[in-house]
Design an enzyme around this catalytic site. Structure first.
Site, mmCIF file in Angstrom:
data_model
loop_
_atom_site.group_PDB
_atom_site.id
_atom_site.type_symbol
_atom_site.label_atom_id
_atom_site.label_comp_id
_atom_site.label_asym_id
_atom_site.label_seq_id
_atom_site.Cartn_x
_atom_site.Cartn_y
_atom_site.Cartn_z
ATOM 1 N N PRO A 186 0.776 -1.243 0.000
ATOM 2 C CA PRO A 186 0.000 0.000 0.000
ATOM 3 C C PRO A 186 0.814 1.304 0.000
ATOM 4 O O PRO A 186 0.775 2.080 0.958
ATOM 5 C CB PRO A 186 -0.835 -0.131 1.276
ATOM 6 C CG PRO A 186 0.024 -0.935 2.192
ATOM 7 C CD PRO A 186 0.728 -1.920 1.297
ATOM 8 N N CYS A 187 1.456 1.588 -1.101
ATOM 9 C CA CYS A 187 2.211 2.838 -1.239
ATOM 10 C C CYS A 187 1.280 4.054 -1.235
ATOM 11 O O CYS A 187 1.720 5.166 -0.963
ATOM 12 C CB CYS A 187 3.086 2.813 -2.481
ATOM 13 S SG CYS A 187 2.228 2.419 -4.004
ATOM 14 N N HIS A 188 -0.007 3.835 -1.489
ATOM 15 C CA HIS A 188 -0.971 4.941 -1.460
ATOM 16 C C HIS A 188 -1.164 5.496 -0.051
ATOM 17 O O HIS A 188 -1.692 6.587 0.111
ATOM 18 C CB HIS A 188 -2.321 4.502 -2.059
ATOM 19 C CG HIS A 188 -2.979 3.379 -1.330
ATOM 20 N ND1 HIS A 188 -2.653 2.056 -1.569
ATOM 21 C CD2 HIS A 188 -3.929 3.364 -0.362
ATOM 22 C CE1 HIS A 188 -3.384 1.276 -0.785
ATOM 23 N NE2 HIS A 188 -4.161 2.057 -0.039
#
Length: 173
Positions: A138-140
């Site tokens: 989850p780089c978001h």
């Protein structure tokens, strides 16, 4: 320290599925998910590197099911075999991304501190932008120091949608 994310290896195959953020291309080495790319994503590799299409490759079935649950607000963590290809530093950053709680955000500086290198927020940002398995890794969930939405390879509109989806699911829980 054991590398929590092994290197990608093996023959690659890919499949495409629709999602609320547009088409997603899943790439597998036959045993692991090695890529999840959005349409028009920054740093998206050439499609020739994805291998031929194949819907029946493990772990595509599990990824399809888990992504559907995630977008329905029913899944807060993924349980998929992952093997992103990258440098040791990138893999450390990507492994740390997996520890950001669902529906929460960390700043680039906080992420740098969590990997033991508090002065590396720029390098962390670069590694974050090269994450080959978006959404699942989850780089978001990484934001600017003041909480602002900054830099997302899939575009800020998609980042906002993913964060809003997670916050709404938490609020409804």
């Amino acid at each position: 320290m054991t590398d929590p994310l092994p290197h990608a290896a093996g023959d690659r195959r890919h499949t495409t599925l629709g999602s609320p953020v547009g088409d997603l291309t899943l790439v597998s080495d036959g045993a692991h998910l090695v890529g999840l790319y959005m349409t028009d994503q920054r740093h998206r590799p050439e499609e020739t590197t994805f291998g031929p299409p194949a819907d029946d490759v493990t772990p595509f079935a599990a990824a399809r099911e888990q992504l559907a649950e995630y977008f329905a607000g029913e899944r807060t963590a993924f349980d998929l075999p992952l093997a992103p290809a990258g440098s040791e530093f990138q893999r450390r950053v990507w492994a740390a991304l997996l520890t950001i709680p669902y529906g929460h955000t960390w700043s680039y500086g906080e992420l740098a501190t969590r990997i033991g290198n508090p002065r590396a927020s720029r390098a962390v940002g670069l590694a974050n932008g090269r994450n080959p398995i978006g959404i699942v890794v989850p780089c978001h969930r990484v934001v600017g120091s003041g909480g602002s939405l900054t830099g997302y390879g899939g575009g800020l509109e998609r980042k906002r949608l993913l964060l809003d989806l997670e916050r709404a699911a938490l609020a409804g829980a």
